[in-house]
Design a protein around this motif. Structure first.
Motif, PDB file in Angstrom:
ATOM      1  N   LEU A  59     108.617  37.698 114.793  1.00  0.00           N
ATOM      2  CA  LEU A  59     107.444  36.845 114.662  1.00  0.00           C
ATOM      3  C   LEU A  59     107.916  35.430 114.365  1.00  0.00           C
ATOM      4  CD1 LEU A  59     105.120  39.075 112.458  1.00  0.00           C
ATOM      5  CD2 LEU A  59     105.140  38.865 114.938  1.00  0.00           C
ATOM      6  N   ALA A  85     101.706  42.656 114.771  1.00  0.00           N
ATOM      7  CA  ALA A  85     101.894  41.837 113.572  1.00  0.00           C
ATOM      8  C   ALA A  85     102.334  42.668 112.377  1.00  0.00           C
ATOM      9  CB  ALA A  85     100.610  41.102 113.240  1.00  0.00           C
ATOM     10  N   ASP A 138     103.342  29.515 114.156  1.00  0.00           N
ATOM     11  CA  ASP A 138     102.278  30.510 114.227  1.00  0.00           C
ATOM     12  C   ASP A 138     100.894  29.886 114.121  1.00  0.00           C
ATOM     13  OD1 ASP A 138     102.396  29.822 111.561  1.00  0.00           O
ATOM     14  OD2 ASP A 138     102.048  31.849 110.842  1.00  0.00           O
ATOM     15  N   VAL A 153     102.467  36.203 116.336  1.00  0.00           N
ATOM     16  CA  VAL A 153     102.752  37.193 117.370  1.00  0.00           C
ATOM     17  C   VAL A 153     102.931  36.516 118.725  1.00  0.00           C
ATOM     18  CG1 VAL A 153     101.848  39.197 118.622  1.00  0.00           C
ATOM     19  CG2 VAL A 153     101.581  39.051 116.155  1.00  0.00           C
TER      20      VAL A 153
END
Length: 71
Positions: free
Chosen positions: A19, A67, A24, A29
Motif C-alpha cells: 500500500l 486494504a 493515498d 490501495v
C-alpha cells in the motif's frame, strides 16, 4: 538446461505489492496497485470507481479486502 529470465528491464525479482501511504486517498490501495503495475494512479482510481458502479458494490468489498490484507 538453464533458466531464462524474461522480466522487463529495470524490475527487480523481489517486487511485491505494498500500500502506498505517501500518495493515498483512502487507504493507498489504488496508488499501491499503480506502483506495482507501473501505470498512473489516476487511471487505477477511475477504474475502481467505474467498476464499483457496474458491479453494484462488489468492487468496494474487494478494495476493503485488499486494504485489510496488504501490508
Amino acid at each position: 538446461m538453464s533458466k531464462i529470465d524474461v522480466r522487463p528491464v529495470g524490475t527487480s525479482p523481489s517486487r511485491s505489492f505494498r500500500l502506498d501511504r505517501q500518495n493515498d486517498k483512502i487507504w493507498g490501495v489504488c496508488s499501491g496497485i499503480a506502483n506495482y503495475t507501473g501505470i498512473d494512479a489516476t487511471w487505477v482510481r477511475i477504474g475502481f470507481v467505474v467498476s464499483a458502479f457496474i458491479s453494484v458494490g462488489t468492487t468496494a468489498l474487494v478494495y476493503a479486502a485488499i486494504a485489510l490484507i496488504a501490508d
